[in-house]
Design a protein around this motif. Structure first.
Motif, PDB file in Angstrom:
ATOM      1  N   THR A 265       0.820  -1.211   0.000  1.00 21.31           N
ATOM      2  CA  THR A 265       0.000   0.000   0.000  1.00 21.31           C
ATOM      3  C   THR A 265       0.855   1.262   0.000  1.00 21.31           C
ATOM      4  N   HIS A 266       2.125   1.145   0.446  1.00 17.81           N
ATOM      5  CA  HIS A 266       2.999   2.316   0.561  1.00 17.81           C
ATOM      6  C   HIS A 266       4.443   1.953   0.210  1.00 17.81           C
ATOM      7  N   ALA A 267       5.172   2.957  -0.275  1.00 16.13           N
ATOM      8  CA  ALA A 267       6.593   2.804  -0.577  1.00 16.13           C
ATOM      9  C   ALA A 267       7.395   3.839   0.199  1.00 16.13           C
ATOM     10  N   ILE A 268       8.534   3.414   0.715  1.00 21.40           N
ATOM     11  CA  ILE A 268       9.481   4.292   1.399  1.00 21.40           C
ATOM     12  C   ILE A 268      10.814   4.230   0.650  1.00 21.40           C
ATOM     13  N   ILE A 269      11.344   5.375   0.283  1.00 22.47           N
ATOM     14  CA  ILE A 269      12.732   5.486  -0.154  1.00 22.47           C
ATOM     15  C   ILE A 269      13.415   6.465   0.784  1.00 22.47           C
ATOM     16  N   MET A 270      14.559   6.083   1.308  1.00 23.67           N
ATOM     17  CA  MET A 270      15.352   6.964   2.159  1.00 23.67           C
ATOM     18  C   MET A 270      16.801   6.865   1.711  1.00 23.67           C
ATOM     19  N   ILE A 271      17.372   7.999   1.279  1.00 24.16           N
ATOM     20  CA  ILE A 271      18.767   8.055   0.849  1.00 24.16           C
ATOM     21  C   ILE A 271      19.445   9.128   1.695  1.00 24.16           C
ATOM     22  N   THR A 272      20.500   8.755   2.411  1.00 26.96           N
ATOM     23  CA  THR A 272      21.053   9.663   3.398  1.00 26.96           C
ATOM     24  C   THR A 272      22.563   9.497   3.530  1.00 26.96           C
ATOM     25  N   THR A 273      23.229  10.563   3.957  1.00 28.53           N
ATOM     26  CA  THR A 273      24.683  10.562   4.093  1.00 28.53           C
ATOM     27  C   THR A 273      25.149   9.980   5.412  1.00 28.53           C
ATOM     28  N   GLY A 274      24.232   9.481   6.238  1.00 27.19           N
ATOM     29  CA  GLY A 274      24.634   8.895   7.510  1.00 27.19           C
ATOM     30  C   GLY A 274      23.691   7.803   7.954  1.00 27.19           C
ATOM     31  N   SER A 275      24.216   6.832   8.689  1.00 20.92           N
ATOM     32  CA  SER A 275      23.410   5.704   9.152  1.00 20.92           C
ATOM     33  C   SER A 275      23.466   5.528  10.659  1.00 20.92           C
ATOM     34  N   GLN A 276      24.006   6.536  11.366  1.00 22.91           N
ATOM     35  CA  GLN A 276      24.141   6.437  12.812  1.00 22.91           C
ATOM     36  C   GLN A 276      22.929   7.000  13.556  1.00 22.91           C
ATOM     37  N   GLY A 277      22.045   7.662  12.837  1.00 22.84           N
ATOM     38  CA  GLY A 277      20.879   8.229  13.496  1.00 22.84           C
ATOM     39  C   GLY A 277      21.066   9.681  13.870  1.00 22.84           C
ATOM     40  N   PHE A 278      20.037  10.239  14.495  1.00 25.77           N
ATOM     41  CA  PHE A 278      20.009  11.653  14.839  1.00 25.77           C
ATOM     42  C   PHE A 278      21.126  12.000  15.828  1.00 25.77           C
ATOM     43  N   CYS A 279      21.786  13.119  15.586  1.00 21.57           N
ATOM     44  CA  CYS A 279      22.791  13.708  16.482  1.00 21.57           C
ATOM     45  C   CYS A 279      24.151  13.019  16.460  1.00 21.57           C
ATOM     46  N   LEU A 280      24.361  12.045  15.563  1.00 25.65           N
ATOM     47  CA  LEU A 280      25.649  11.387  15.480  1.00 25.65           C
ATOM     48  C   LEU A 280      25.993  11.152  14.013  1.00 25.65           C
ATOM     49  N   GLY A 281      27.186  11.580  13.604  1.00 33.09           N
ATOM     50  CA  GLY A 281      27.523  11.391  12.201  1.00 33.09           C
ATOM     51  C   GLY A 281      28.945  11.793  11.875  1.00 33.09           C
ATOM     52  N   ALA A 282      29.347  11.480  10.637  1.00 34.73           N
ATOM     53  CA  ALA A 282      30.672  11.833  10.137  1.00 34.73           C
ATOM     54  C   ALA A 282      30.546  13.100   9.307  1.00 34.73           C
ATOM     55  N   LEU A 283      31.096  14.185   9.805  1.00 38.82           N
ATOM     56  CA  LEU A 283      30.980  15.466   9.118  1.00 38.82           C
ATOM     57  C   LEU A 283      31.597  15.394   7.725  1.00 38.82           C
ATOM     58  N   ASP A 284      30.937  16.040   6.793  1.00 40.81           N
ATOM     59  CA  ASP A 284      31.360  16.166   5.398  1.00 40.81           C
ATOM     60  C   ASP A 284      31.127  14.913   4.559  1.00 40.81           C
ATOM     61  N   ASN A 285      30.521  13.850   5.099  1.00 44.47           N
ATOM     62  CA  ASN A 285      30.047  12.793   4.216  1.00 44.47           C
ATOM     63  C   ASN A 285      29.189  13.421   3.125  1.00 44.47           C
ATOM     64  N   THR A 286      29.434  13.077   1.876  1.00 45.05           N
ATOM     65  CA  THR A 286      28.724  13.695   0.758  1.00 45.05           C
ATOM     66  C   THR A 286      28.272  12.619  -0.217  1.00 45.05           C
ATOM     67  N   LEU A 287      27.052  12.771  -0.712  1.00 47.90           N
ATOM     68  CA  LEU A 287      26.482  11.806  -1.647  1.00 47.90           C
ATOM     69  C   LEU A 287      25.713  12.575  -2.714  1.00 47.90           C
ATOM     70  N   TRP A 288      26.031  12.298  -3.982  1.00 45.06           N
ATOM     71  CA  TRP A 288      25.294  12.871  -5.100  1.00 45.06           C
ATOM     72  C   TRP A 288      24.399  11.780  -5.677  1.00 45.06           C
ATOM     73  N   ILE A 289      23.133  12.087  -5.960  1.00 45.30           N
ATOM     74  CA  ILE A 289      22.205  11.085  -6.502  1.00 45.30           C
ATOM     75  C   ILE A 289      21.475  11.653  -7.714  1.00 45.30           C
ATOM     76  N   ASP A 290      21.101  10.760  -8.629  1.00 48.57           N
ATOM     77  CA  ASP A 290      20.441  11.203  -9.853  1.00 48.57           C
ATOM     78  C   ASP A 290      19.662  10.039 -10.466  1.00 48.57           C
ATOM     79  N   ASN A 291      18.649  10.397 -11.246  1.00 53.01           N
ATOM     80  CA  ASN A 291      17.920   9.465 -12.104  1.00 53.01           C
ATOM     81  C   ASN A 291      17.397   8.241 -11.346  1.00 53.01           C
ATOM     82  N   LEU A 292      16.549   8.492 -10.346  1.00 59.71           N
ATOM     83  CA  LEU A 292      15.956   7.420  -9.568  1.00 59.71           C
ATOM     84  C   LEU A 292      14.833   6.768 -10.364  1.00 59.71           C
ATOM     85  N   ARG A 293      14.967   5.452 -10.587  1.00 60.30           N
ATOM     86  CA  ARG A 293      14.027   4.715 -11.432  1.00 60.30           C
ATOM     87  C   ARG A 293      13.599   3.425 -10.748  1.00 60.30           C
ATOM     88  N   LEU A 294      12.468   2.907 -11.185  1.00 62.89           N
ATOM     89  CA  LEU A 294      12.007   1.597 -10.744  1.00 62.89           C
ATOM     90  C   LEU A 294      11.933   0.668 -11.942  1.00 62.89           C
TER      91      LEU A 294
END
Length: 296
Positions: A265-294
């Protein structure tokens, strides 16, 4: 339809709406530009945009805390392999209003299916400000996209909580998640779900340029043993929320696996520069994304 590939709406990131927001004078009164993945428009800087014609939300934040306006920008357009793309970056946010509050935070650059449900009013339960997912009843076989990744080289993580900031050793993989759910709402307004399909990965190293046509196959039904651990039920750091029929954002509780032939019934897409959760992360991690297709 079998054997076809379809671009997700606005998934080529060629269109962006902009909003120039003047932050409160107590914070310096600077004008900051926010970008939204939406049809091109110049939005009123005084009004939080509630109903953009878009299926995409981002981590760009318009906050109103105790009447004070503050912005945060971690997603913006950039030059991609074909026209524009979305650039996501992890950054540090500091917001101090003398005698009222002090907020330090780590902001991962994130793009997701859904929307921000209201101006952010604080740092408690940040995921409750996100309406995760969109109605979706199809059964694609894969998510396909182009991406380029650069990760923090220091081997250090920054943790920010209120007025306290600490640095520790650690890594912070970038993250791609595609989840299909079958949702329902009970009489008390709680939202439940079964996991229908799952795809995704962690990005743990630089890509040395663009990776084109990256394919993430969807596994249907109980795929726990075949998934990267963070994709299993109950293991991710992201606390999915959605707006119920009463207009209230509530947690989406995944209660188990759906049958492999179930219709979502629903779809979730989540693309993010960190996987540690809120308030914790590696500064300057950078990700460029384009042309999202199914792919079907």
């Amino acid at each position: 339809m079998p054997g076809t590939v379809e671009l997700l709406p606005l998934g080529d990131f060629e269109q962006w709406a902009t909003q120039d927001v003047k932050e409160s004078s107590i914070l310096g009164g600077q004008v900051k530009r926010l970008y939204y993945i939406a049809p091109e428009a110049e939005l009123d800087g005084e009004v939080f945009p509630k109903d953009l014609a878009s299926i995409w939300g981002t981590s760009n934040t318009y906050a109103r805390i105790m009447g004070i306006i503050k912005t945060s920008s971690s997603v913006e357009p950039d030059k991609g392999p074909t026209g524009l793309c979305a650039k996501l970056k992890t950054g540090f946010i500091s917001c101090k209003a003398a005698g009222m509050f002090t907020i330090n935070a780590i902001a991962q650059g994130s793009v997701y299916l859904g929307r921000c449900v209201r101006p952010v009013a604080g740092t408690k339960e940040p995921y409750s400000y996100m309406d995760w997912g969109i109605p979706f009843t199809e059964r694609p076989v894969a998510l396909i996209m182009d991406y380029k990744a650069e990760l923090n080289k220091t081997g250090m993580l920054t943790k920010a909580s209120s007025s306290k900031v600490t640095v520790t050793k650690g890594s912070d993989p970038e993250e791609i998640i595609f989840i299909l759910q079958k949702r329902w709402e009970d009489s008390k307004g709680n939202i439940h779900a079964l996991r229908v399909g799952t795809a995704g990965t962690h990005i743990t190293q630089d890509t040395q340029g663009w990776v084109t046509d990256a394919r993430f196959d969807v596994l249907y039904g109980n795929a726990g043993s075949r998934l990267e651990p963070f994709l299993d039920l109950g293991t991710g750091v992201h606390k999915f929320h959605a707006v119920n029929s009463n207009g209230k954002a509530v947690p989406v509780v995944e209660e188990g696996w759906a049958d492999a032939d179930e219709q979502p019934t629903h779809a979730i897409i989540m693309i993010t520069t960190g996987s540690q959760g809120f308030c914790l992360g590696a500064l300057d991690n950078t990700l460029w994304i384009d042309n999202l297709r199914l792919a079907y």
